[in-house]
Structures are given as C-alpha cells and as structure tokens.
Motif scaffolding. Structure first.
Motif, mmCIF file in Angstrom:
data_model
loop_
_atom_site.group_PDB
_atom_site.id
_atom_site.type_symbol
_atom_site.label_atom_id
_atom_site.label_comp_id
_atom_site.label_asym_id
_atom_site.label_seq_id
_atom_site.Cartn_x
_atom_site.Cartn_y
_atom_site.Cartn_z
ATOM 1 N N LYS A 1 0.847 -1.195 0.000
ATOM 2 C CA LYS A 1 0.000 0.000 0.000
ATOM 3 C C LYS A 1 0.886 1.251 0.000
ATOM 4 O O LYS A 1 2.107 1.169 0.090
ATOM 5 C CB LYS A 1 -0.890 -0.005 1.245
ATOM 6 C CG LYS A 1 -1.681 -1.282 1.447
ATOM 7 C CD LYS A 1 -2.704 -1.492 0.364
ATOM 8 C CE LYS A 1 -3.633 -2.670 0.675
ATOM 9 N NZ LYS A 1 -2.949 -3.969 0.709
ATOM 10 N N LYS B 1 1.371 3.367 2.324
ATOM 11 C CA LYS B 1 2.149 3.487 3.563
ATOM 12 C C LYS B 1 3.432 2.646 3.494
ATOM 13 O O LYS B 1 4.441 2.981 4.132
ATOM 14 C CB LYS B 1 1.307 3.069 4.771
ATOM 15 C CG LYS B 1 0.908 1.610 4.830
ATOM 16 C CD LYS B 1 0.089 1.323 6.076
ATOM 17 C CE LYS B 1 -0.312 -0.141 6.161
ATOM 18 N NZ LYS B 1 0.843 -1.057 6.263
ATOM 19 N N ASP B 2 3.392 1.568 2.732
ATOM 20 C CA ASP B 2 4.588 0.726 2.578
ATOM 21 C C ASP B 2 5.635 1.426 1.705
ATOM 22 O O ASP B 2 6.841 1.302 1.962
ATOM 23 C CB ASP B 2 4.198 -0.625 1.975
ATOM 24 C CG ASP B 2 3.148 -1.336 2.800
ATOM 25 O OD1 ASP B 2 3.316 -1.400 4.029
ATOM 26 O OD2 ASP B 2 2.161 -1.829 2.229
ATOM 27 N N LYS C 1 5.948 4.621 1.646
ATOM 28 C CA LYS C 1 6.478 5.627 2.573
ATOM 29 C C LYS C 1 7.525 5.011 3.501
ATOM 30 O O LYS C 1 8.560 5.629 3.795
ATOM 31 C CB LYS C 1 5.317 6.204 3.401
ATOM 32 C CG LYS C 1 5.726 7.232 4.463
ATOM 33 C CD LYS C 1 6.230 8.524 3.835
ATOM 34 C CE LYS C 1 6.269 9.677 4.837
ATOM 35 N NZ LYS C 1 7.043 9.422 6.041
ATOM 36 N N THR C 2 7.260 3.794 3.978
ATOM 37 C CA THR C 2 8.222 3.096 4.834
ATOM 38 C C THR C 2 9.556 2.924 4.126
ATOM 39 O O THR C 2 10.626 3.183 4.702
ATOM 40 C CB THR C 2 7.677 1.727 5.251
ATOM 41 O OG1 THR C 2 6.532 1.914 6.100
ATOM 42 C CG2 THR C 2 8.717 0.912 6.006
#
Length: 299
Positions: A71, A73-74, A76-77
C-alpha cells in the motif's frame, strides 16, 4: 491556592511526559532504520542488528507473503528507510515494481537469499505463476547463515561505525546455528524413515540439509487443495507407512491436514514456516521446534 498547586503539578507532569517522549523519539531516530519484507527477515535481521537498528516489517503478521500487495504506507516506509531486506527467489513478487516507485536513491536493497543454491520448482503451473524457484530458503539453517551474512554486510555498509557489533552478533548467531544444525544432523542419521507429511510444501531446503523428504497436502505456494487422486495417494502412503503425525502450518488452512489425519488415525501437529510471528518464538526457537517435531515423528 490548592487548586493552583494541583494545576502546576499537572503541568509539570505533562512537560516531563513530553520530554520523555521526545528523548525516546530521539533515541529511535539515531538507530538505523531497516525495512524488512516479512517476519523471517525480521528475525534474521534482529539477530545481527539488535538494539542498533529500528526494524519495520512491511507484511503484517497473518498475511501470506506470496499474496501481499503493498500500500501507499509501505512505499512511505521504504522512502524513510536506509535499508530494505527481502528474501527473494520469488517470495515477494511485488519487490521490483515497488522499488522502482520509491524515490529513495540512498536506499540499500538486499536480496537475502543471494548466494543460496536455489531449489527449482518442478510444477509447470507454479513456475508460470510464481517463478522457477522454491523461495523458502530461510528454513534451512545452512542457508540462514548465507542470508544473515548478506544482512550483516548491508548493515555494515550503512553503518560502518558499528561494524564490529554486527560482525560479533553474526559470529555468535552462526555458532548457535551450527550447534543446532549438528545436533539434528546426528539425530536424523539414526532414523530409517526419511519421509514426513506436512500441509504446505515449504520444507525442501530443510529436507536437503538432513536428507529428508516432505510429502505435502498443498504445493510450495499453498494456493490449491489437492485433487481427489492426490489425496487418495497421500492417504495410501500414510497407511502403508504407518504415519502417526500430519503436520500443519499456521498460515495454511489445517482443514485438509485434519481430514487426512482422521482418515489414517494420526495426530496433527503444528510446525513453523516463520513467515509470521507465532507463539513468541524467535528464529532459532522456531527451527528447534520444527526439527524436534519432525525428528520425533520419524523415530
């Protein structure tokens, strides 16, 4: 006056609390931020990096790594991380595409299985969908040393001031791995039966270490129940060889394994693929359990 005093105390508590949080955040910020694909990579990475690193696991526990779709957020990680460690050999099919979309030129990406002698898939449909290799290399103690060496080298590259720390942890981990490995090399030499029955064909690398054979209910990628003929053949095998244990794994439905066990009057027993964190066990504890349960079933 008393109320003002209480208000002052309350304010002081808030300030102290915020300062504590700030200090904690500052401590975490100083650690090397490492993203890993799934739990097995987390376990191996922590064994080397320990308290010098801050690990973020992309694939949540309970999610099958073969089927994961990252996703936003991944992304972004990965953008925020210094290192990204994944297993490879087709385990994380999303990696290449995802890395291309991450705007982090300084990100060190590590295929932990690089250097492992890969086991080829023999099923044409599996090769077409997942690739030509069995990806479960971390379930070999011998191959875990290769993977942890790749991890050690990446941590050292990103954080050379702590090279000795990473090398010392790697050497200590390898000593424990070698000790456990030798224990079961000796034990498996004593058993005549070399075949065990499991739910998910994830243990080929483990089998290679000890000259064993897995008979499985589901294929390497656990994405299909066996045909009527396959199940009939497996039932016959269990009866002919007096199989008393049918293993199953947490990430795969135990229904077919349970049905098979009932049919042949055997018990079911859980073992670990380490794809997800289970029962509070680290890598070595999970492998010790697997080896012990398989050995016990063959005696």
């Amino acid at each position: 006056m008393f109320k003002k005093f209480l208000s002052l105390i309350a304010a002081l508590i808030v300030v102290i609390s915020l300062a504590s949080c700030s200090n904690s955040s500052s401590t975490n910020d100083k650690k090397l931020k490492v993203a890993v694909s799934f739990n097995a990579m987390k376990e191996l990475t922590y064994a080397i990096g320990k308290n010098k690193i801050n690990i973020v696991t992309i694939i949540p526990n309970g999610t099958e790594p073969h089927d994961f779709d990252p996703k936003a957020k991944d992304i972004k990680t990965l953008y925020d991380s210094k290192i990204f460690i994944y297993s490879g050999l087709g385990m994380e099919t999303w990696v290449d595409k995802t890395l291309k979309s991450v705007n982090n030129k300084d990100l060190i990406s590590v295929e932990a299985s690089n250097g492992v002698k890969a086991i080829k898939n023999s099923d044409a449909s599996e090769i077409a969908e997942h690739g030509k290799y069995d990806p479960h290399s971390w379930l070999s103690l011998n191959d875990a040393k290769i993977e942890s060496k790749n991890i050690r080298d990446a941590l050292t590259k990103a954080d050379p001031t702590n090279k000795k720390f990473y090398y010392d942890n790697y050497n200590e981990f390898c000593k424990k791995v070698d000790s456990l490995n030798q224990e079961y090399v000796d034990k498996f030499r004593t058993v005549k039966n070399k075949d065990f029955v499991t739910g998910h064909a994830a243990f080929a690398y483990l089998c290679r270490d000890y000259n064993l054979n897995q008979k499985s209910v589901e294929n390497v990628f656990a994405d299909g129940e066996p045909s009527t003929k396959q199940l009939a053949d497996l039932t016959k095998y269990c009866k002919d060889n007096n199989v008393k244990t049918v293993f199953y794994e947490d990430m795969v439905s135990p229904k077919v394994s349970s049905t098979l066990a009932k049919e042949v009057n055997a018990k079911t027993q859980k073992i670990y693929t380490i794809e997800s964190a289970e029962d509070g066990k680290d890598y070595l504890a999970s492998m010790k359990t697997d080896l012990d349960e398989i050995y016990t079933s063959l005696k």
